[in-house]
Write an enzyme that holds these catalytic residues in place. Structure first.
Site, mmCIF file in Angstrom:
data_model
loop_
_atom_site.group_PDB
_atom_site.id
_atom_site.type_symbol
_atom_site.label_atom_id
_atom_site.label_comp_id
_atom_site.label_asym_id
_atom_site.label_seq_id
_atom_site.Cartn_x
_atom_site.Cartn_y
_atom_site.Cartn_z
ATOM 1 N N SER A 432 18.679 -61.249 -9.930
ATOM 2 C CA SER A 432 20.237 -61.456 -10.656
ATOM 3 C C SER A 432 21.453 -61.016 -10.005
ATOM 4 O O SER A 432 22.388 -61.522 -10.453
ATOM 5 C CB SER A 432 20.657 -59.898 -11.532
ATOM 6 O OG SER A 432 19.711 -58.835 -11.184
ATOM 7 N N HIS A 460 16.799 -64.308 -15.400
ATOM 8 C CA HIS A 460 17.655 -66.072 -14.713
ATOM 9 C C HIS A 460 17.303 -66.888 -14.656
ATOM 10 O O HIS A 460 17.853 -67.695 -14.824
ATOM 11 C CB HIS A 460 17.997 -64.953 -13.827
ATOM 12 C CG HIS A 460 19.266 -63.844 -14.013
ATOM 13 N ND1 HIS A 460 20.754 -63.527 -14.520
ATOM 14 C CD2 HIS A 460 19.183 -62.197 -14.244
ATOM 15 C CE1 HIS A 460 20.701 -61.945 -15.068
ATOM 16 N NE2 HIS A 460 19.707 -61.231 -14.854
ATOM 17 N N LYS A 491 20.000 -63.362 -22.134
ATOM 18 C CA LYS A 491 20.833 -64.196 -21.175
ATOM 19 C C LYS A 491 21.037 -65.813 -21.894
ATOM 20 O O LYS A 491 21.963 -65.634 -22.603
ATOM 21 C CB LYS A 491 20.423 -64.041 -20.147
ATOM 22 C CG LYS A 491 20.642 -62.381 -19.844
ATOM 23 C CD LYS A 491 20.091 -61.931 -18.561
ATOM 24 C CE LYS A 491 20.456 -60.866 -18.011
ATOM 25 N NZ LYS A 491 19.414 -59.734 -17.669
#
Ligand SMILES: *Cc1c(COP(=O)(O)O)cnc(C)c1O
Length: 641
Positions: A432, A460, A491
């Site tokens: 990250s 991610h 996300k």
């Protein structure tokens, strides 16, 4: 939103002399002006000190970029019996601030008694620095944020006004501290304020009935910066955030809070203190922050779906059908068809047998690792794994062995040293803060060799890598999968929640053993429906992933050709600055240029590797990215020279 400065000053005529009776200033929105003017007028006309026969009101428009937002100083109160005791406490604080001449400083107070303004005193030489020593300095153009939004009142809140003033004063360049004793004969409380000690109220600094009071601003800095300091005090427009409306009776006698207070002070000194940035618009490629438009290069909203009409519509429809909260944990009353359906779709997306939802990605990692990590097992964890993985390891009964970041030799060596053992290897798929990709093919090979489980965190990677955004397995075109795929809905999927995907056995076990799953109220309908819709959109529009990757490439190339090395294959582009303070300053400078980027510091990354973390989205426009890269490169180069 335009803001205005409103100032009121009232006086009356006594024996041919004009005598001040009341004054106030506020920073307000246009719609609040007239009500506040009326309230201040009432205050002036019916003041305890007499009725005004001269009232002056001044209104000036403020430019948003002239406005600085600062945090209110933390407040504490020290009760004392006598004024002598109170003054001794001030001397102690001055000593803490490195001043041995506290007594001499306090003697200077006498000279302030006839002054309306404050004395600007050189803390070392005791030289008076204010240009007009009869009048003194007036700190002005400040207000408490949101005080504006509250109902206008014609009562003065002395405490708030003093705290706002002190907060501004100690933020002025090279001001070490402010000491204030009220000139109101009925008011014996005073304070000392400094960035490092906060706003410390002392309940008695003089005898009741005495009108002897004043203010001293202590200056410690170079001579050629005095005018900048005065300019700040007299001209800089400041809104002070988080001003409490009343005084909580805290004391400064050493108690359990004193340790906490000290730790906060240490964070501030080491430039590790964290503050929230408030965005007052939806999280798109551009956002409104402190009243101004900014290009947002800091969001995990990688595919730009937060504002997608279909995603919003799905959330609204779910609320209409199922209401707002979910009313219970999954194992009691908190399971809806929406939970089941999303779990099936996630399992299908990742091509696993089953899936289980958690309320957040954080809770998923903590729940999975603490449930799977049994006594006698070993968890091999990458040193740069996300904090939620670290916390999961801490909560588990397993032993944790940390291996060097993405270093497969080190991993192999550390496992070999413990073999044979039971346990697992856990890694972020995309790291990250680095934006690099875990070497999953080798991790799987090693885990096979040593009969360990593997877990990857796709926070991610989902929607970012792999041709169609399926994450790390697609990126490496792997046939075999890790045993546990963990991910988040917060996300790329523009909602909230975490999940585990894997075998039926895994999911059945987690349902019965993961405490963050069992003991927390499940996700609410709107959150589930929006995540489901975002997942559908990702499935149907893999071109979003292509657009994100193109944007990433455009930005990296622009930054590199402007002289700042940048490379990444993910949406995260780190630019390591090193020093914490410099990183924060660059972040601020970028913000003042309309670009929001996160400055990341310890403990998120190791000390001395503070960095800008640029996050790219499919919603960005390439030409804007190029412009932002150029601005960024210029600012970084200026600061690093
Ligand atoms: C953001 C993140 C999490 C936590 O997910 P939330 O849904 O925000 O709680 C977990 N792991 C990684 C790698 C993350 O970046």
């Amino acid at each position: 939103m335009s803001l205005y400065s409103l100032k009121m000053r009232a006086s009356k005529n006594t024996d041919g002399q004009s005598e001040h009776i009341s004054g106030a200033e506020k920073i307000l929105q246009e719609k609040e002006l007239s009500a506040n003017m009326e309230a201040l007028l009432m205050r002036a006309l019916h003041h305890a000190k007499g009725e005004a026969d001269f009232v002056n009101m001044k209104i000036e428009a403020l430019q948003p970029d002239e406005l600085e937002y600062i945090e209110a100083l933390p407040v504490s109160t020290i009760p004392v019996e006598t004024a002598a005791e109170g003054r001794q406490i001030i001397l102690n604080y001055l000593k803490k601030l490195g001043l041995e001449n506290g007594k001499e400083i306090m003697l200077k107070f006498r000279e302030t008694y006839p002054m309306r303004g404050a004395m600007l005193l050189d803390a070392t030489s005791l030289e008076r620095l204010e240009p007009d020593t009869n009048r003194g300095l007036r700190a002005t153009y400040m207000d408490a944020e949101h005080a504006a939004g509250s109902n206008p009142s014609n009562c003065k809140n002395h405490f708030q006004e003093a705290l706002v003033l002190a907060s501004k004063v100690v933020h002025a360049p090279h001001i070490l501290a402010e000491i204030c004793i009220s000139d109101d004969p009925d008011y014996v409380t005073g304070y000392i304020a400094a960035k490092d000690i906060g706003y410390v109220r002392i309940t008695k600094l003089k005898e009741p009935g005495s009108g002897d009071g004043g203010r001293i601003f202590l200056y410690r800095g170079p001579k050629d910066r005095i005018s900048a300091c005065i300019h700040y005090l007299e001209q800089q427009h400041v809104l002070v955030q988080h001003v409490p409306t009343s005084i909580k009776m805290q004391t400064n006698v050493p108690d359990s809070w004193s340790i906490i207070r000290e730790q906060l002070a240490v964070k501030k000194r080491e430039h590790l203190y964290r503050k929230m940035t408030e965005l007052s618009s939806a999280q798109a490629d551009h956002v409104i922050c402190q009243g101004r438009d900014h290009l947002l290069l800091a969001s995990n909203n990688y595919l730009g779906l937060i504002e997608h009409p279909k995603v919003k519509q799905a959330a609204k429809a779910a609320i209409d059908r199922y209401g707002c909260g979910s009313g219970g944990s999954r194992l009691t009353t908190g399971t809806l068809p929406l939970h089941r359906r999303l779990e099936m779709k996630l399992a299908d997306f990742h091509q696993t047998e089953a899936a289980l939802l958690f309320n957040t990605g954080y809770m998923a990692n903590v729940g999975i690792l603490s449930a799977l990590g049994q006594k006698g097992m070993i968890i091999f964890s990458d040193e740069l794994n996300h904090a939620s993985i670290i916390d999961g390891c801490r909560l588990s009964r397993a032993k944790t062995v940390i291996y060097r970041h993405n270093d497969m030799e080190d991993l192999q060596k550390k496992i070999a040293a413990c073999a044979p053992c039971q346990g697992m290897i856990v890694s972020d798929a995309v790291f990250s803060m680095e934006g690099d990709i875990a070497n999953l093919p080798v991790i799987l090979e090693i885990s096979r060799k040593y009969h360990l489980l593997t877990m990857v965190d796709e926070a991610h990677s989902l929607g970012v890598i792999g041709q169609s955004g399926h994450g790390i397995c697609e990126y490496f075109r792997l046939q075999e999968k890790p045993d546990i795929l963990m991910g988040t809905l917060s996300k790329s999927l523009a909602s909230e929640g975490g999940y585990a995907c894997g075998s039926q056995l895994l999911i059945e076990y987690l349902q019965n053993a993961a405490r963050s799953f069992i003991f927390s109220t499940s996700q609410s309908p709107a959150v589930l429906a929006s995540a489901e819709m975002a997942l559908e959109i990702l499935r149907e529009s893999p071109e979003l992933v292509g657009r994100l990757q193109k944007n990433r490439q455009v930005f990296c190339e622009a930054l590199s050709s402007a002289g700042i090395a940048a490379s990444s294959r993910t949406a995260i582009i780190p630019v390591v600055i090193g020093d914490e303070q410099t990183a924060v300053e660059i972040g601020k400078k970028l913000a003042s240029n309309g670009i929001l980027v996160s400055a990341i510091r310890y403990p998120t990354v190791p000390k001395g590797t503070a960095r800008l973390r640029i996050a790219i989205s499919a919603a960005h426009k390439p030409d804007e990215l190029i412009r932002a890269a150029k601005t960024m490169a210029k600012i970084i180069k200026q600061r690093q020279r």
